[in-house]
Each structure stands twice: as structure tokens, then as C-alpha cells.
Write a protein that holds these residues in place. Structure first.
Motif, short mmCIF file in Angstrom:
data_model
loop_
_atom_site.label_atom_id
_atom_site.label_comp_id
_atom_site.label_asym_id
_atom_site.label_seq_id
_atom_site.Cartn_x
_atom_site.Cartn_y
_atom_site.Cartn_z
N LEU A 121 0.91 -1.59 -0.30
CA LEU A 121 0.09 -0.07 -0.24
C LEU A 121 0.76 1.31 -0.57
O LEU A 121 0.69 2.44 -0.63
CB LEU A 121 -0.94 -0.19 1.28
CG LEU A 121 -1.72 -0.97 1.01
CD1 LEU A 121 -2.66 -0.96 2.68
CD2 LEU A 121 -2.87 -1.04 -0.47
N MET A 122 1.68 1.59 0.75
CA MET A 122 2.94 2.54 0.74
C MET A 122 3.48 2.86 -0.86
O MET A 122 3.11 3.70 -2.18
CB MET A 122 4.13 2.37 1.72
CG MET A 122 3.62 2.18 3.54
SD MET A 122 3.21 4.23 3.49
CE MET A 122 4.12 5.21 2.75
N ARG A 123 4.02 1.64 -1.04
CA ARG A 123 5.00 1.60 -3.09
C ARG A 123 3.19 2.45 -3.79
O ARG A 123 3.39 2.95 -4.51
CB ARG A 123 4.96 0.50 -3.22
CG ARG A 123 6.13 -0.39 -2.07
CD ARG A 123 6.70 -1.53 -2.58
NE ARG A 123 6.75 -1.65 -3.95
CZ ARG A 123 6.61 -2.46 -5.25
NH1 ARG A 123 6.93 -3.76 -4.77
NH2 ARG A 123 6.95 -2.65 -6.23
N GLN A 124 2.26 2.03 -3.63
CA GLN A 124 0.72 2.44 -4.46
C GLN A 124 1.16 3.66 -4.02
O GLN A 124 0.58 4.64 -4.98
CB GLN A 124 -0.28 1.60 -4.00
CG GLN A 124 -1.19 1.50 -5.50
CD GLN A 124 -2.29 0.60 -4.95
OE1 GLN A 124 -2.66 -0.44 -4.24
NE2 GLN A 124 -3.40 0.82 -5.35
N ILE A 125 0.90 4.22 -2.25
CA ILE A 125 0.82 5.71 -2.84
C ILE A 125 2.04 6.05 -3.19
O ILE A 125 1.49 7.47 -3.73
CB ILE A 125 1.01 5.85 -1.62
CG1 ILE A 125 -0.58 5.08 -0.31
CG2 ILE A 125 0.75 7.57 -0.86
CD1 ILE A 125 -0.07 5.45 1.20
#
Length: 606
Positions: A121-125
């Protein structure tokens, strides 16, 4: 499978149904299962709720960020769900079978699955462009971070840590997993989901305020968990106060949406009820954190609140959200979606009143029979969701087939258009009506009538509980199991048992076949809660230090085993045996017990 897609998806849709069904089965058969309370709470929260959180947080992240997850096998949600569900199975089996190594392996798998979810999720953000509500995805990342720590503490608690450290870690475990993992996910999702369920616009100012509440909520959870871990009670009090301040910041937008359009569907009412139970439980916890004289007393309050959080907050919010999200995820056009929504909305007001009235009765200081009768009605109302899920899927399929058949008929009957002239599409009046009418068009009078019927059911369950005598009911059942075909001797054997230092004293009770056995359990442990559960299904409540309870076992005709059902205590040797020897004998004239100093007059055989 990079995200939940339209139509039925087994990996997305089946596991939460299985976990919910398992919770219902454990609740129905709790008298014959080990650690039934722990099983019910964790099957719901660690199983159904955690699976749904991973699925739908990824779904909302994709929608809010408008960016697909990173490519690659490990980035897909499928492996995360497989690892998560398999690990939860290991945790459940490990605790139920008193196999700590199995529990640790399962907890490690849960941590790996959820930590991977947070990292992706952090990478997607980072890969996404700025969007209106993209910051709400950070709620999911913070929630996952809480569970990675809370699951580790839970694995340590399964081994059992004696003394007040156990109670402190128990408080930290609940704070991280319930306030953090579940609470942060819920509030992050409701910023956008709640107005959508109500069918109103998102209040921009309230949404911004809710997003700003994230660091406040995280600080509150951290202070509660850290304060409990390092033995700082006032840190816990401050943490609860800060957390409630964050809840108020998020709640402003939720209340504004209700003022615009009140909840009348099952999904909306169930979500609203869950949030209200959440707030009520928080008030109880912060009051207890201020007034409790010890960590054990505070942990006892957490034990009291746990089923209310699980059923009142988590279960209602989960079922409400799924009642709205499943028809949307199934797709198939507006008519099919509305057909599924209508199925989920059947008996909405009746179910909501039965569940919440029953939970209120359960929370009151009522007898065991009243609490049991109310629990049955609440369980039946929750179980209705599983039935309606099948009905909704059937109605969705029928609507799709009906729409396809109508489209085929209209296509065959459509006249040939002139060259160069574009003909307008022809749609049947039935399809137009199905697409235009909302699924929640039940008249107000019917809604009031269903609510009144739900209240009547709740009151009837209370009346049934009051009419029953709880002590004879339990004793009779236990006596039938332990007595078999033995003939009562007329003797009564009374035994005083103490619970302390992970031992029952005495841990072997001897009686003759046909004797009437009464056990008085006293918890002399200065720090830890204990109880006594027999394999017949009879047992005591959990006793705080210094408390005493009498258990009327009834007439005994066979050997029986007993243990403390507090997590980990049985594994540490806290067991008891009832040894029944000989055959029914003629009682002495005075009807005394064969155990000196523990006798009482008994009835003489006629």
C-alpha cells in the motif's frame, strides 16, 4: 487477482462466510469446546474481519489512488489472502489444542501477510498522483502496523506469562488489535463509504478533518499499548482520552451525513449501530482506566467489553459494509445490483432491533439464563445474514438472466433502421422501473412494525430467561451427563477448591458413584483471573482474585476432567480430576460425606 473484481470471486467472497459460519457453530456448541470465548472472538475478528479488511482496503486504495497495485506475483492480493487465512487456521488450531509452537507459526504468518499488505500500500501511495481522499489509505497502513505488533503480543500471551505482566500485555494486545487494526481501518473507510451508503455527498470540510485525525488516533493507540507494556497507568488514561478526541474528529462528518439523510437500509443502520457500540465501549474503557485499582481489574473490564466490541461493533459493521459492498462488487448492471440489495435488506429493522436490544440485555447485570436467552436471539439474527447472502446471490443471478432475456427479445423485435438513421435503443418498462426505484422503498409503517416485532422478540427472550432457574438448568444438564444410569446414594460431598499459581488445590476429588458433588471454587491468586470448567459442560464464571463461586456438579456416575479455560492456563497444568469409584452404597444413617469436614446433611433414600 490484483483487486476485487466484478462478479463472484471465491477467494474474496468465500472465506469471510466460512469464518462467520464457524463463529456461529462455536457459539452454538460452546459448552463442549475448549476456550469457546476466545474462539468466537478470534474467528470473527482475526478470521472474518481481518480477511475483509485486507480485501476491501485494497479495493478502496485502488479506487482512491486511481492507480493499480505494483506488478508482480507477490503484489497481487491473492497470495496475501492465502497466507492470512492459512495462518489464522494455524493460530486457532494451536490455541484450541494447546500447541504453542503451532500458534507461533500461525501468528508469524499473519504478521507476514499484513506487513506485506502495508508495504505494498505504501508503494502504491508513492506511485499515485495526488487525489482528493488518497490520504485515507494511510489509515490502512497504520492499522496494519498495529496488527503486526499486536499479533506478536498475542502469540506471547498464548504461552501465558504469570503475574501482572500478563494482564498488562493483554491490555496492549486488545488496544493494538481492536483500537488499531480494526478501529483505524473502520474510520479510514467510513470517511468515503458512509456518505455513499446513505446516498449523500461527502462533506469536504468534515472529510479533511477526519483525515487529520489519523495522527491523533495513532498516538492514542500507541500510548495505551505502551503505557500498559511499561506499567504506566496514566499513559493508558491519556491514550484513551486522545483516541476519543480523534473519534470525535472523524465523527463530525459521520453525524453531518446522517443529518442530511438518516439511515433506513440495513447496511446503514448496521454500520451506525456498530459505531455507537464502539463509542459506548470506549467510554467504559476510559472510565475503567481511571477508576481501576489494578491492571487485573482493568483487564477484567477488557474481558467484559470484548464480546460487546466483537458482536456490537465489529460484527455489525462488517455485515453492514458487506451488505452494501457485495451487491456493488457483483456488478451485472443496476437492476441486478438492486435485486441483491433488496435481498440483503429483508427484515432489516427487525434484525437491527433484535441484535442491539439483545446486546443491551447481555451487557446488563442479569442472570445467566436471561443472558443465554438473549444471546440465542442475537446469534439467530446474525446468522440470518448467511441465509440472506445466498438469497441475494440467487436474486442477482435471476435478475441478470431476466435482463439478458429481455435484451434478446427486444433485439429480435427491433425494426431495421433506415440507412443513415440511428435508432434509439428500446428498453422495457420493467427494466426502467428496476433501475429507477431505490431498493429501500418499504413504507414507514412497515418499518415501524418490523422494529416493534424485533423488540417483542427481544423482550420475549428476556421473559423466557427470567422464567428459567439458571442454577438448576446447568446443574441438571451436568448431572445427566455425569450421572448416567447410576442410582443416587443420597450423600452430598462438598469440596473447597482453591485456584492459585496455575494449580487447583486439591486437584483430585474422590467420590462414590451416586454421590451428589458440590465444588466451591475460591480464587486465591493475587493477580490472575481463573475459572473451572468440567467436561460435562458445567462451569463457573471467571473469578477475580478473592472471589468465590459454588458449582453444583450434581450426581456423579463416572470420572470427569476439569480445567481453567483462561488462555494458556490449561497448558500450564491447571487441571482437575473427579475420580468416581465403587458402586452406589447404602448411606450411613446421618447421611454424611466420606470426606471429613466437608459434609452436609443429605436426603435419605425412601
Amino acid at each position: 487477482m490484483s483487486a476485487p473484481r466484478r462478479g463472484f470471486n471465491p477467494l474474496r467472497d468465500v472465506p469471510p462466510v466460512v469464518w462467520l459460519a464457524a463463529t456461529v457453530v462455536v457459539a452454538a456448541a460452546h459448552t463442549v469446546l475448549p476456550v469457546p470465548r476466545w474462539l468466537m472472538i478470534h474467528l470473527l475478528l482475526l478470521g472474518a474481519v481481518s480477511h475483509s479488511i485486507v480485501v476491501w482496503s485494497q479495493h478502496f486504495a485502488d479506487a482512491l489512488l486511481r492507480t493499480a497495485p505494483p506488478r508482480g506475483f507477490v503484489s497481487h492480493i491473492g497470495p496475501r489472502l492465502w497466507v492470512l487465512n492459512a495462518s489464522v487456521v494455524l493460530v486457532v488450531l494451536g490455541v484450541a489444542a494447546d500447541r504453542w509452537a503451532l500458534t507461533v507459526v500461525g501468528a508469524t504468518g499473519v504478521i507476514v501477510a499484513v506487513a506485506t499488505h502495508a508495504v505494498l500500500l505504501m508503494r502504491q501511495i508513492r506511485r499515485s498522483l495526488p487525489a482528493r481522499f488518497s490520504a485515507t489509505v494511510r489509515f490502512y497502513v497504520a492499522a496494519a502496523a498495529c496488527l503486526t505488533v499486536g499479533a506478536g503480543i498475542g502469540a506471547a500471551l498464548a504461552r501465558d506469562i504469570p503475574g501482572p505482566v500478563h494482564e498488562r500485555l493483554h491490555v496492549a494486545h486488545v488496544a493494538l488489535n481492536v483500537l488499531g487494526w480494526v478501529g483505524l481501518t473502520v474510520f479510514g473507510t467510513l470517511i468515503t463509504l458512509w456518505p455513499t451508503v446513505l446516498g449523500t455527498r461527502i462533506d469536504q470540510a468534515s472529510a479533511v478533518m477526519a483525515i487529520r485525525a489519523l495522527p491523533v488516533l495513532v498516538t492514542g493507540v500507541g500510548l495505551v499499548a505502551l503505557g500498559a507494556a511499561v506499567d504506566q497507568r496514566w499513559w493508558v488514561v491519556a491514550g484513551f482520552a486522545i483516541y476519543i478526541a480523534g473519534v470525535v474528529m472523524v465523527g463530525r462528518g459521520l453525524v453531518n451525513a446522517v443529518r442530511t439523510r438518516p439511515p433506513i437500509t440495513y447496511a446503514a443502520m448496521s454500520i451506525a449501530s456498530g459505531v455507537l457500540w464502539w463509542v459506548a465501549c470506549l467510554v467504559i474503557l476510559i472510565h475503567s482506566s481511571v477508576t481501576s485499582l489494578s491492571w487485573q481489574e482493568l483487564a477484567t473490564t477488557f474481558d467484559f467489553v470484548a464480546p460487546l466490541l466483537a458482536a456490537g461493533f465489529a460484527a455489525q459493521l462488517l455485515l453492514g459494509a458487506l451488505s452494501y459492498l457485495i451487491p456493488t462488487a457483483l456488478g451485472g448492471g443496476p437492476a441486478s445490483s438492486r435485486a441483491a440489495h433488496r435481498a440483503f435488506d429483508r427484515g432489516a429493522h427487525l434484525r437491527i432491533v433484535v441484535i442491539n436490544a439483545g446486546l443491551i440485555v447481555y451487557a446488563l447485570p442479569v442472570s445467566g439464563a436471561v443472558r443465554a436467552a438473549s444471546s440465542v436471539t442475537v446469534l439467530a439474527a446474525f446468522a440470518a445474514f448467511l441465509v440472506l447472502l445466498g438469497h441475494a446471490t440467487t436474486e442477482w443471478g435471476r435478475s441478470r438472466r431476466r435482463a439478458a432475456a429481455e435484451a434478446a427479445v427486444e433485439a429480435a423485435a427491433e425494426p431495421t433502421a433506415e440507412v443513415g438513421v440511428e435508432s434509439a435503443p428500446q428498453v422495457s418498462p420493467a427494466v426502467v422501473a428496476a433501475n429507477a426505484a431505490p431498493w429501500h422503498t418499504r413504507p414507514r409503517g412497515q418499518r415501524v412494525g418490523l422494529a416493534a416485532a424485533g423488540l417483542s422478540i427481544a423482550l420475549l427472550s428476556v421473559a423466557i430467561g427470567v422464567a428459567l432457574n439458571p442454577a438448576p438448568t446447568v446443574t441438571s444438564a451436568a448431572a445427566n451427563v455425569l450421572a448416567g444410569e447410576v442410582v443416587p446414594t443420597g450423600r452430598t460431598v462438598e469440596v473447597h477448591v482453591t485456584a492459585s499459581n496455575m494449580r487447583f488445590t486439591p486437584n483430585v476429588i474422590e467420590a462414590d458413584a451416586g454421590d451428589h458433588l458440590i465444588i466451591t471454587l475460591e480464587n486465591t491468586d493475587p493477580t490472575t483471573v481463573h475459572d473451572l470448567v468440567l467436561d460435562s459442560g458445567a462451569g463457573t464464571e471467571r473469578l477475580a482474585p478473592g472471589e468465590t463461586e459454588t458449582l453444583d456438579v450434581g450426581v456423579v456416575g463416572r470420572d470427569a476432567a476439569g480445567w481453567c479455560s483462561v488462555l494458556g492456563h490449561r497448558a500450564m497444568g491447571m487441571t482437575l480430576s473427579i475420580v468416581v469409584s465403587g458402586s452406589p452404597a447404602t448411606p450411613p444413617p446421618d447421611g454424611t460425606s466420606k470426606m471429613p469436614g466437608m459434609a452436609m446433611p443429605g436426603p435419605q433414600p425412601g
